[in-house]
Design a protein around this motif. Structure first.
Motif, PDB file in Angstrom:
ATOM      1  N   THR A 237       8.687  -5.236 -13.836  1.00  0.00           N
ATOM      2  CA  THR A 237       9.435  -5.753 -12.678  1.00  0.00           C
ATOM      3  C   THR A 237       9.937  -4.647 -11.752  1.00  0.00           C
ATOM      4  OG1 THR A 237      11.507  -5.762 -13.947  1.00  0.00           O
ATOM      5  CG2 THR A 237      10.183  -7.779 -13.982  1.00  0.00           C
ATOM      6  N   ALA A 238       9.603  -3.400 -12.037  1.00  0.00           N
ATOM      7  CA  ALA A 238      10.154  -2.270 -11.280  1.00  0.00           C
ATOM      8  C   ALA A 238       9.334  -1.971 -10.033  1.00  0.00           C
ATOM      9  CB  ALA A 238      10.208  -1.039 -12.162  1.00  0.00           C
ATOM     10  N   ASP A 239      10.011  -1.341  -9.047  1.00  0.00           N
ATOM     11  CA  ASP A 239       9.287  -0.773  -7.914  1.00  0.00           C
ATOM     12  C   ASP A 239       8.241   0.213  -8.417  1.00  0.00           C
ATOM     13  OD1 ASP A 239      10.550  -2.135  -5.899  1.00  0.00           O
ATOM     14  OD2 ASP A 239      11.948  -0.529  -5.397  1.00  0.00           O
ATOM     15  N   GLY A 240       7.074   0.194  -7.787  1.00  0.00           N
ATOM     16  CA  GLY A 240       6.021   1.147  -8.129  1.00  0.00           C
ATOM     17  C   GLY A 240       5.139   0.717  -9.269  1.00  0.00           C
ATOM     18  N   ALA A 241       5.381  -0.465  -9.840  1.00  0.00           N
ATOM     19  CA  ALA A 241       4.495  -0.936 -10.899  1.00  0.00           C
ATOM     20  C   ALA A 241       3.096  -1.165 -10.332  1.00  0.00           C
ATOM     21  CB  ALA A 241       5.035  -2.219 -11.511  1.00  0.00           C
ATOM     22  N   ASP A 242       2.097  -0.766 -11.118  1.00  0.00           N
ATOM     23  CA  ASP A 242       0.726  -0.811 -10.620  1.00  0.00           C
ATOM     24  C   ASP A 242       0.177  -2.232 -10.648  1.00  0.00           C
ATOM     25  OD1 ASP A 242      -1.499   0.313  -9.517  1.00  0.00           O
ATOM     26  OD2 ASP A 242      -2.381   0.971 -11.417  1.00  0.00           O
ATOM     27  N   ILE A 243      -0.814  -2.452  -9.783  1.00  0.00           N
ATOM     28  CA  ILE A 243      -1.506  -3.732  -9.716  1.00  0.00           C
ATOM     29  C   ILE A 243      -2.963  -3.507 -10.099  1.00  0.00           C
ATOM     30  CG2 ILE A 243      -2.232  -5.596  -8.175  1.00  0.00           C
ATOM     31  CD1 ILE A 243       0.378  -5.232  -6.651  1.00  0.00           C
ATOM     32  N   GLN A 244      -3.481  -4.384 -10.947  1.00  0.00           N
ATOM     33  CA  GLN A 244      -4.826  -4.260 -11.491  1.00  0.00           C
ATOM     34  C   GLN A 244      -5.497  -5.635 -11.472  1.00  0.00           C
ATOM     35  OE1 GLN A 244      -4.312  -3.227 -15.663  1.00  0.00           O
ATOM     36  NE2 GLN A 244      -3.257  -5.131 -16.117  1.00  0.00           N
ATOM     37  N   GLN A 245      -6.749  -5.683 -11.997  1.00  0.00           N
ATOM     38  CA  GLN A 245      -7.336  -6.983 -12.304  1.00  0.00           C
ATOM     39  C   GLN A 245      -7.343  -7.163 -13.817  1.00  0.00           C
ATOM     40  OE1 GLN A 245     -11.480  -7.484 -11.150  1.00  0.00           O
ATOM     41  NE2 GLN A 245     -12.214  -6.175 -12.793  1.00  0.00           N
ATOM     42  N   TYR A 246      -7.178  -8.407 -14.247  1.00  0.00           N
ATOM     43  CA  TYR A 246      -7.116  -8.682 -15.676  1.00  0.00           C
ATOM     44  C   TYR A 246      -7.541 -10.135 -15.900  1.00  0.00           C
ATOM     45  CZ  TYR A 246      -5.629  -7.358 -20.361  1.00  0.00           C
ATOM     46  OH  TYR A 246      -5.624  -6.990 -21.698  1.00  0.00           O
TER      47      TYR A 246
ATOM     48  N   VAL B 273       0.866  -1.181   0.000  1.00  0.00           N
ATOM     49  CA  VAL B 273       0.000   0.000   0.000  1.00  0.00           C
ATOM     50  C   VAL B 273       0.900   1.227   0.000  1.00  0.00           C
ATOM     51  CG1 VAL B 273      -1.807   1.282   1.181  1.00  0.00           C
ATOM     52  CG2 VAL B 273      -1.815  -1.223   1.224  1.00  0.00           C
ATOM     53  N   VAL B 274       0.776   2.042  -1.030  1.00  0.00           N
ATOM     54  CA  VAL B 274       1.717   3.132  -1.275  1.00  0.00           C
ATOM     55  C   VAL B 274       1.761   4.107  -0.102  1.00  0.00           C
ATOM     56  CG1 VAL B 274       2.185   5.113  -2.788  1.00  0.00           C
ATOM     57  CG2 VAL B 274       1.523   2.897  -3.768  1.00  0.00           C
ATOM     58  N   SER B 275       2.981   4.451   0.277  1.00  0.00           N
ATOM     59  CA  SER B 275       3.252   5.500   1.285  1.00  0.00           C
ATOM     60  C   SER B 275       2.679   5.178   2.656  1.00  0.00           C
ATOM     61  CB  SER B 275       2.721   6.864   0.806  1.00  0.00           C
ATOM     62  OG  SER B 275       3.317   7.225  -0.413  1.00  0.00           O
ATOM     63  N   ASN B 276       2.497   3.894   2.951  1.00  0.00           N
ATOM     64  CA  ASN B 276       1.942   3.500   4.257  1.00  0.00           C
ATOM     65  C   ASN B 276       0.588   4.130   4.524  1.00  0.00           C
ATOM     66  OD1 ASN B 276       4.155   1.866   5.496  1.00  0.00           O
ATOM     67  ND2 ASN B 276       5.293   3.765   5.179  1.00  0.00           N
ATOM     68  N   SER B 277      -0.157   4.449   3.470  1.00  0.00           N
ATOM     69  CA  SER B 277      -1.421   5.147   3.639  1.00  0.00           C
ATOM     70  C   SER B 277      -2.436   4.280   4.376  1.00  0.00           C
ATOM     71  CB  SER B 277      -1.989   5.544   2.274  1.00  0.00           C
ATOM     72  OG  SER B 277      -3.267   6.142   2.426  1.00  0.00           O
ATOM     73  N   THR B 278      -3.244   4.931   5.208  1.00  0.00           N
ATOM     74  CA  THR B 278      -4.362   4.250   5.853  1.00  0.00           C
ATOM     75  C   THR B 278      -5.700   4.711   5.268  1.00  0.00           C
ATOM     76  OG1 THR B 278      -4.463   5.930   7.600  1.00  0.00           O
ATOM     77  CG2 THR B 278      -3.088   3.983   8.007  1.00  0.00           C
ATOM     78  N   ALA B 279      -5.654   5.478   4.176  1.00  0.00           N
ATOM     79  CA  ALA B 279      -6.853   6.085   3.603  1.00  0.00           C
ATOM     80  C   ALA B 279      -7.559   5.149   2.634  1.00  0.00           C
ATOM     81  CB  ALA B 279      -6.483   7.376   2.878  1.00  0.00           C
ATOM     82  N   ASN B 280      -8.863   5.330   2.514  1.00  0.00           N
ATOM     83  CA  ASN B 280      -9.591   4.670   1.435  1.00  0.00           C
ATOM     84  C   ASN B 280      -9.052   5.127   0.093  1.00  0.00           C
ATOM     85  OD1 ASN B 280     -11.372   3.096   2.922  1.00  0.00           O
ATOM     86  ND2 ASN B 280     -12.919   4.690   3.052  1.00  0.00           N
ATOM     87  N   ASN B 281      -9.070   4.235  -0.893  1.00  0.00           N
ATOM     88  CA  ASN B 281      -8.632   4.486  -2.265  1.00  0.00           C
ATOM     89  C   ASN B 281      -7.113   4.573  -2.424  1.00  0.00           C
ATOM     90  OD1 ASN B 281     -11.326   4.735  -3.507  1.00  0.00           O
ATOM     91  ND2 ASN B 281     -11.461   6.610  -2.271  1.00  0.00           N
ATOM     92  N   ALA B 282      -6.363   4.306  -1.360  1.00  0.00           N
ATOM     93  CA  ALA B 282      -4.905   4.301  -1.506  1.00  0.00           C
ATOM     94  C   ALA B 282      -4.498   3.226  -2.509  1.00  0.00           C
ATOM     95  CB  ALA B 282      -4.242   4.045  -0.159  1.00  0.00           C
ATOM     96  N   GLU B 283      -3.498   3.556  -3.338  1.00  0.00           N
ATOM     97  CA  GLU B 283      -3.057   2.655  -4.398  1.00  0.00           C
ATOM     98  C   GLU B 283      -2.299   1.452  -3.839  1.00  0.00           C
ATOM     99  OE1 GLU B 283      -3.397   2.694  -7.695  1.00  0.00           O
ATOM    100  OE2 GLU B 283      -4.587   4.532  -7.821  1.00  0.00           O
ATOM    101  N   VAL B 284      -2.500   0.321  -4.504  1.00  0.00           N
ATOM    102  CA  VAL B 284      -1.744  -0.891  -4.197  1.00  0.00           C
ATOM    103  C   VAL B 284      -0.828  -1.172  -5.378  1.00  0.00           C
ATOM    104  CG1 VAL B 284      -1.885  -3.360  -3.703  1.00  0.00           C
ATOM    105  CG2 VAL B 284      -3.581  -1.781  -2.733  1.00  0.00           C
ATOM    106  N   LYS B 285       0.472  -1.232  -5.111  1.00  0.00           N
ATOM    107  CA  LYS B 285       1.488  -1.432  -6.157  1.00  0.00           C
ATOM    108  C   LYS B 285       2.471  -2.494  -5.688  1.00  0.00           C
ATOM    109  CE  LYS B 285       1.161   3.423  -7.709  1.00  0.00           C
ATOM    110  NZ  LYS B 285       0.544   3.175  -9.028  1.00  0.00           N
ATOM    111  N   GLN B 286       3.461  -2.806  -6.503  1.00  0.00           N
ATOM    112  CA  GLN B 286       4.506  -3.729  -6.074  1.00  0.00           C
ATOM    113  C   GLN B 286       5.768  -2.951  -5.701  1.00  0.00           C
ATOM    114  OE1 GLN B 286       5.690  -6.514  -9.158  1.00  0.00           O
ATOM    115  NE2 GLN B 286       6.919  -4.998 -10.223  1.00  0.00           N
ATOM    116  N   TYR B 287       6.432  -3.425  -4.630  1.00  0.00           N
ATOM    117  CA  TYR B 287       7.690  -2.836  -4.178  1.00  0.00           C
ATOM    118  C   TYR B 287       8.555  -3.952  -3.592  1.00  0.00           C
ATOM    119  CZ  TYR B 287       6.596   2.125  -4.726  1.00  0.00           C
ATOM    120  OH  TYR B 287       6.325   3.363  -5.252  1.00  0.00           O
ATOM    121  N   ALA B 288       9.842  -3.655  -3.486  1.00  0.00           N
ATOM    122  CA  ALA B 288      10.742  -4.584  -2.798  1.00  0.00           C
ATOM    123  C   ALA B 288      10.318  -4.718  -1.336  1.00  0.00           C
ATOM    124  CB  ALA B 288      12.187  -4.085  -2.896  1.00  0.00           C
TER     125      ALA B 288
END
Length: 479
Positions: free
Chosen positions: A455-464, A357-372
């Motif tokens: 394969t990079a940090d910050g790549a977005d996650i979606q449904q497909y 969860v990007v930036s340790n956010s606790t908010a609704n709608n916070a983005e989910v991405k991939q990171y190390a």
């Protein structure tokens, strides 16, 4: 409950003091310890959904009887259903004890929060409810029924406003040494009234007091521990859960304290329905019974789920609630134990990076991405059982659920975190594939996917749409 005029709480809870109900304190239930999973739709011993929404529990001998709402698809009244159990998990359906055919005024109605107490003087079981006309919430009436047997047909005695004048919505009962009380939300839910009932428990004798004028509290649940009376309530926010608060007093007639917060800001996604004393051979524990109302995600009442939690007591006049994904109940001993959640890092096969969860956010709608992997709580996920072979993924840092935005069924729909509910866009199937797993969204059948197999940090996650790509393959490791 929620109506057409203004947000109305879904209701109120009854709690019987173990010492106050003569029929409720016989021999302890002879049952082995059981585990109850939270945030699920319980089933009865026949495998059918258990409809005791907004309900209360009465112990008679070695059985617990659970009464509650069973609704039609349009949320109008179908029946008050009753189930019985010795262990508080295996619930046998005993019947619909009050139905639309029980009285003419019940044919099109809302009947909410049924609660039952036993009157030792008359030998009858007495049920009180909140009654509306089925189309709006203008009636604000209490209704009463009674039966010679706990799970037999109840005779309907009619509905009325207490003392002929007071609105009555969210409702509960409490019996104390042969005297019964009814507590209900009045004045458009801005007040909470405590009434003493008549000797036969079929009517209101007097108003004990209005101790919280203008407090805008509802869903009352009263219980007694030691010499302290507790009144647990919710705020008035429609179907959406909110912060539970409680007050205490040395007597039902007061003086009552002000309100103290308990649990988190949404009471773990639930609203109080009941507090049950579980009396056993070694101790008496207190069990919070809450409803996770399907109305919060646009579903019918009968799709609602249950949240049961042990209540702890830091002092004789304070209580606390903590979240547990499951609890273990030993009804014979009288013990209730919360089972701590396990957390996992969820790793994409193609990149070796984890769901974050990007930036340790606790908010609704916070983005989910991939990171190390860095060990943060925003990279740790609890797999909560959602029933039917599905799970919810709940972030440790935020307590929010992995969610397909807007419940979209389209390829490329964004994946975020959002307050947990019962929506199928927050339910995932963990499906084995070649030594790894796909996460398939229940609402769409599509897979959790790293966009473009990046394969990079910050790549977005979606449904497909599910395929064979390793960017849709995941592993989990407990941390």
């Amino acid at each position: 409950m929620r109506g057409n005029q203004r947000p109305l709480a879904v209701a109120a809870a009854l709690v019987l003091a173990a010492a106050g109900a003569a029929v409720a304190v016989a021999t302890p239930a002879l049952a082995a310890p059981v585990t109850v999973t939270n945030g699920t739709q319980f089933t009865d011993t026949a495998g059918n959904p258990l409809h005791a929404h907004g309900g209360g529990v009465l112990r008679v001998g070695g059985y617990y009887y659970w009464f509650g709402e069973n609704r039609n698809a349009d949320n109008t009244f179908r029946a008050v259903s009753v189930y019985r159990s010795t262990d508080l998990r295996a619930w046998e359906f005993r019947g619909n004890v009050l139905t639309q055919s029980s009285a003419a005024e019940l044919q099109v109605a809302n009947i909410e929060r049924p609660k039952v107490v036993y009157n030792a003087a008359t030998g009858r079981y007495v049920m009180w409810m909140h009654k509306e006309n089925g189309s709006n919430y203008s009636e604000a009436r209490a209704a009463v029924a009674s039966s010679a047997t706990v799970d037999g047909a109840y005779t309907y005695h009619g509905s009325f406003r207490p003392l002929g004048q007071h609105m009555s919505r969210d409702i509960t009962l409490y019996e104390d040494g042969g005297t019964a009380y009814m507590i209900s939300a009045a004045d458009e839910n801005y007040d909470l009234h405590i009434y003493r009932l008549t000797a036969d428990y079929l009517n209101v004798a007097s108003l004990v007091g209005n101790f919280w004028d203008g407090a805008h509290r509802e869903a009352p649940a009263m219980f007694k521990r030691g010499g302290t009376y507790f009144l647990l309530t919710s705020g008035a926010t429609g179907w959406s859960p909110n912060q539970a608060r409680y007050a205490t007093a040395p007597s039902v007639s007061g003086p009552w304290t002000g309100w103290t917060d308990v649990g988190n800001g949404t009471t773990f996604g639930s609203q109080p329905a009941y507090v049950l004393p579980v009396q056993g051979t070694s101790t008496t524990s207190y069990l919070y019974l809450g409803d996770r109302w399907a109305g919060a995600w646009g579903g019918p009442v009968n799709d609602s789920q249950y949240v049961w939690l042990p209540i702890s007591f830091p002092s004789s006049t304070s209580m606390s609630l903590s979240w547990y994904p499951s609890i273990t109940i030993d009804a014979a001993a009288g013990t209730i134990t919360g089972n701590s959640p396990a957390y996992y890092r969820v790793t994409a096969r193609h990149s070796g990076r984890v769901m974050d969860v990007v930036s340790n956010s606790t908010a609704n709608n916070a983005e989910v991405k991939q990171y190390a992997w860095n060990g943060g709580g925003n990279q740790r996920w609890e797999f909560q059982d959602a029933g039917g072979g599905y799970v919810r993924l709940v972030g440790q840092n935020s307590g929010k659920c992995l969610d397909v935005a807007g419940a979209s069924t389209a390829d490329g729909a964004n994946v975020i975190q959002y307050t947990c509910g019962g929506g199928t866009n927050q339910q995932w199937q963990w499906v084995a594939t070649g030594g790894y797993f796909q996460l398939r969204a229940r609402h769409s059948g599509k897979c959790l996917d790293v966009v473009g197999a990046n394969t990079a940090d910050g790549a977005d996650i979606q449904q497909y749409t599910c395929g064979s790509g390793t960017n849709q393959q995941w592993s989990r490791t407990q941390v």
